[in-house]
Design a protein around this motif. Sequence first.
Motif, PDB file in Angstrom:
ATOM      1  N   UNK A 142       0.826  -1.201   0.000  1.00  0.00           N
ATOM      2  CA  UNK A 142       0.000   0.000   0.000  1.00  0.00           C
ATOM      3  C   UNK A 142       0.861   1.251   0.000  1.00  0.00           C
ATOM      4  N   UNK A 143       1.947   1.216   0.759  1.00  0.00           N
ATOM      5  CA  UNK A 143       2.858   2.362   0.798  1.00  0.00           C
ATOM      6  C   UNK A 143       3.545   2.562  -0.545  1.00  0.00           C
ATOM      7  N   UNK A 144       3.902   1.462  -1.211  1.00  0.00           N
ATOM      8  CA  UNK A 144       4.544   1.570  -2.522  1.00  0.00           C
ATOM      9  C   UNK A 144       3.620   2.229  -3.536  1.00  0.00           C
ATOM     10  N   UNK A 145       2.340   1.891  -3.499  1.00  0.00           N
ATOM     11  CA  UNK A 145       1.379   2.519  -4.414  1.00  0.00           C
ATOM     12  C   UNK A 145       1.198   4.001  -4.115  1.00  0.00           C
ATOM     13  N   UNK A 146       1.057   4.311  -2.821  1.00  0.00           N
ATOM     14  CA  UNK A 146       0.844   5.709  -2.437  1.00  0.00           C
ATOM     15  C   UNK A 146       2.114   6.539  -2.597  1.00  0.00           C
ATOM     16  N   UNK A 202      11.442   4.363  -1.044  1.00  0.00           N
ATOM     17  CA  UNK A 202      10.381   4.639  -0.071  1.00  0.00           C
ATOM     18  C   UNK A 202      10.978   5.237   1.197  1.00  0.00           C
ATOM     19  N   UNK A 203      12.119   4.704   1.623  1.00  0.00           N
ATOM     20  CA  UNK A 203      12.796   5.254   2.791  1.00  0.00           C
ATOM     21  C   UNK A 203      13.238   6.689   2.567  1.00  0.00           C
ATOM     22  N   UNK A 204      13.715   6.972   1.342  1.00  0.00           N
ATOM     23  CA  UNK A 204      14.155   8.335   1.032  1.00  0.00           C
ATOM     24  C   UNK A 204      12.976   9.305   1.003  1.00  0.00           C
ATOM     25  N   UNK A 207      -1.136  -5.712  -9.986  1.00  0.00           N
ATOM     26  CA  UNK A 207      -2.064  -4.980  -9.133  1.00  0.00           C
ATOM     27  C   UNK A 207      -1.745  -5.332  -7.688  1.00  0.00           C
ATOM     28  N   UNK A 208      -2.102  -4.429  -6.784  1.00  0.00           N
ATOM     29  CA  UNK A 208      -1.800  -4.665  -5.368  1.00  0.00           C
ATOM     30  C   UNK A 208      -2.541  -5.891  -4.846  1.00  0.00           C
ATOM     31  N   UNK A 237       3.981   8.107   4.513  1.00  0.00           N
ATOM     32  CA  UNK A 237       3.706   8.314   3.091  1.00  0.00           C
ATOM     33  C   UNK A 237       2.241   8.187   2.701  1.00  0.00           C
ATOM     34  N   UNK A 238       1.453   7.418   3.443  1.00  0.00           N
ATOM     35  CA  UNK A 238       0.039   7.250   3.090  1.00  0.00           C
ATOM     36  C   UNK A 238      -0.737   8.421   3.679  1.00  0.00           C
ATOM     37  N   UNK A 239      -1.017   9.423   2.849  1.00  0.00           N
ATOM     38  CA  UNK A 239      -1.641  10.659   3.303  1.00  0.00           C
ATOM     39  C   UNK A 239      -3.165  10.594   3.295  1.00  0.00           C
ATOM     40  N   UNK A 240      -3.722   9.619   2.567  1.00  0.00           N
ATOM     41  CA  UNK A 240      -5.179   9.581   2.420  1.00  0.00           C
ATOM     42  C   UNK A 240      -5.878   9.228   3.727  1.00  0.00           C
TER      43      UNK A 240
END
Length: 439
Positions: A91-95, A104-106, A274-275, A415-418
Amino acid sequence: GQSGGDEELLCERGQASDSFKLCWERKKQQTRLAALVSSFGMSVFNLGNAIMGSGILGLAYAMANTGIAMFVILLVAVAIFSLYSVHLLLKTANEGGSLVYEQLGYKAFGIPGKLAASCSITMQNFGAMASYLYIVKYELPIVIKAFLDSNDNSWYINGDYLVLIVTLVIILPLSLLKNLGYLGYTSGFSLLCMVFFLIVVSTEIFIPCPLPENFINITVNVSQPQVNTTDEECCKPKYFIFNSQTVYAVPILTFAFVCHPAILPMYEELKDRSRRKMQNVANVSFLGMFVMYLLAALFGYLTFNEAVEPELLHTYSKVYSFDVVLLIVRFAVLTAVTLTVPVVLFPIRTSVNQLLGASKEFSWPRHICITVALLVCVNILVIFVPTIRDIFGFIGASAAAMLIFILPSAFYIKLVKKESMKSIQKIGVRHDLTKHMCS
């Protein structure tokens, strides 16, 4: 049609009109999609192979020092947390708009986040590769001695030389493959070898108990509580055990379920990506490995009880000086761990590429140099590894915990802002993250 072909030619030359400038990106996208060669089945095999490894040989030892009931509780908990962290990672990779762990860490924490991810992946996978080659180092000489019926000290039964030969002849060529999808066939064969190992372990449960006293004196760890292991009491399975070795159980289990560095590369190469589809790949792989882990630990423990060693195959060799079936099992396990090394090496190479420069295009010289350098380093490390239990314990308590529990949760929160910070899922993730960082 002719004008369209002319526009595409002009686009390749950089002279197309604005309405056709997207064709270059479209072609690059088509080229990328053509490289995604992993079907659902191949991805399940690759992920299962990334999960399965030398960790299965230490699970009976973990059960012997926790008891059956406590072990099952811990196994279920670690499996659920590991699978949930895969969900968070996808989920984090998609967002976050990246399929690279280090990126993602950066994006989440800048350079410190990128370094934390890179160092954790490197430590975990180096430890995993070292544990696999450790098995090659100590088990392959036994197999060769049995086949040749020889007890001399020739060079071809020296574990250090054998590790180098296996690395050069088998591991290096497979590691040089460009995409993980090509390793699906070797991963499937590796899993079949482990299934055969499980079948034999389950059939050898009828070894007489109590075991001979000279066997007990050799195998029982001196740091374990002193018990009369030749008594009938030692043959009764226990459901809850607490001793000085119980602390190794959780790191061993954590080490056995780490596959997270390989999740995003496999996700990127998945056909019709797809996720949900990748999550289903993870669900099937984790379920299969959970069943195999539980059965291997249970049968190994019920066979040897307190006398089981950190490396299960080593315990069988104390009972059977020469046994054809056990010899075949050793060879199957050696094949499985050897074919797993290239799958484990892939995320380390990706991590090193990210540190050297993520924007660089693929280069075969760089690809080969990084692969050779990594294999040289891990072979040097294997020579100085004292025992496989130390690898399970140290890596499981440090890098594995970071990759399973801490980093996916931290990246998800950042990272997941939604989702609001007050949402149930983020509150649960924060609680889980705080608990593991404090522990």
